[in-house]
Design a protein around this motif. Structure first.
Motif: not given
Ligand code: NAD
Length: 365
Positions: A83-99
């Motif tokens: 489970x991850x939380x993105x902290x309302x950061x840029x999705x393009x960054x957070x989504x890539x970090x998740x992958x």
């Protein structure tokens, strides 16, 4: 209405967007990552999720409803379930970090299921499927959207209740065939495509929109009304079946993923917030890679051998239109309509990038 399009090379567009995002507060690496994601969307023909999003991002940064320089947080690690939380950061960054977490985990365990909540707009969801596919993995993504008024009416409804809830599925290719990359909104078309039609002064096809009274319309303005009472709605793709998929994405991304769903309590935040449920599978854990490659070649050859109903429109596999558009736009430049470009210049001025500097960056002067 006839509009004269600008044509920019991807390199110059990346440069101006990166600079603009840095002025808006992003560290250089984040600004470059977001700029690349947006321009890559334009290159693939998804102008709805390309640089035209910049004014929204600047609005949300200045309104403090999104937070630049915010990375991914791990909130749960149960091995094959994360489970991850993105902290309302840029999705393009957070989504890539998740992958980047999920790819090694899927290789190690055979598969991983992950939820990502509370992240600003993830952009083009296919970008995450492409990361998995490039690593030889299968990936499935269900996404919901909250933070602004809903856009898509349920089947048989007349008022919007959902976002455009995209679904993406990637399956690696073979030595003969490119990967299968399905990446689609579950509305008939993405909202950004209605915005692009409005900016170009065009109408949309019938069957895509209803007006505030639930009546069919082709006027894109109903999605961007001056008076909120006149807001129309997009329709789901494929009648009741597409509505089912749209609802499933809402449940998987917004409920099962531990996030929030689309309702009046989450619609008034003046932002774009995505939730995503992702499944990444290492096919080598289910089948032998040679057998998979053989079977993939057989099915893709068989499907694409279906004689086209119109000789000018051959049967394609999902992902092919984007690759073809990319080839063309790399060669000819990325078309940007004047309204979109004006919106980017305005947004730049708001964050301290003068128009003259933006123009110089994009024209190479
Ligand atoms: P689209 O309708 O252009 O394409 C959908 C899919 O159909 C693609 O996978 C494409 O390769 C495939 N396709 C198109 N023509 C085809 C053909 N002739 N034969 C076979 N396959 C074909 O995409 P869309 O629904 O407008 O979505 C646009 C983008 O918007 C996507 O990248 C999506 O992820 C993104 N999106 C994001 C959000 C968000 O909240 N982050 C919300 C909605 C949409």
């Amino acid at each position: 209405m006839l509009t004269t399009m600008h044509h920019f090379t991807d390199t110059r567009l990346r440069r101006v967007v990166r600079t603009l995002l840095e002025r808006a507060g992003s560290e250089p690496a984040e600004a470059a990552q977001v700029a690349d994601h947006l321009v890559d969307a334009n290159l693939r023909g998804h102008d709805s999720h390309g640089v035209g999003m910049i004014p929204h991002y600047v609005h949300n940064i200045t309104g403090k409803t999104m937070r630049p320089n915010t990375g991914l947080s791990v909130v749960r690690d149960g091995g094959a379930v994360m489970g991850f939380d993105g902290g309302m950061g840029f999705g393009q960054r957070v989504g890539a970090e998740m992958m980047e977490h999920l790819i090694p985990r899927a290789r190690e365990l055979g598969a991983v299921v992950a939820s990502l909540r509370n992240v600003h707009h993830l952009g083009r969801i296919g970008a995450y499927a492409e990361m998995a596919v490039a690593a030889g993995l299968v990936s499935i993504h269900f996404v919901n959207v909250i933070g602004h008024p809903p856009l898509v009416a349920p089947h048989r409804g007349s008022q919007a209740r959902f976002g455009t809830n995209p679904i993406a599925i990637g399956v690696p290719g073979t030595s003969r065939h490119a990967p299968f990359l399905l990446d689609m909104a579950t509305s008939r078309i993405a909202l950004g495509k209605v915005r692009v039609a409005l900016n170009k002064g065009e109408r949309v096809e019938p069957g895509i929109l209803v007006d505030a009274d639930g009546q069919p319309t082709t006027d894109p303005k109903v999605m961007f009304p001056d008076d909120e009472a006149l807001r129309g709605a997009l329709l789901p793709l494929g009648l009741h079946k597409g509505y089912g998929l749209l609802f499933a994405a809402e449940l998987l991304a917004g409920v099962v993923g531990g996030g929030e769903t689309s309702h009046p309590g989450t619609a008034g935040r003046d932002t774009i917030c995505n939730g995503m449920l992702s499944v990444v599978i290492d096919p080598a854990s289910l089948t032998d890679p040679e057998g998979m490659e053989r079977e993939l070649d057989i099915i893709v050859d068989y499907v694409t051998s279906s004689p086209p109903a119109n000789p000018d429109e051959p049967v394609l596999v999902a992902g092919a239109p984007e690759r073809m558009t990319m080839e063309k736009r790399l060669a000819e430049g990325i078309p940007v309509d004047p309204v979109t470009w004006e919106g980017i210049l305005d947004a730049g001025e708001r964050v301290g990038l003068p128009r003259s500097e933006a123009q110089a960056l994009v024209s190479g002067a």
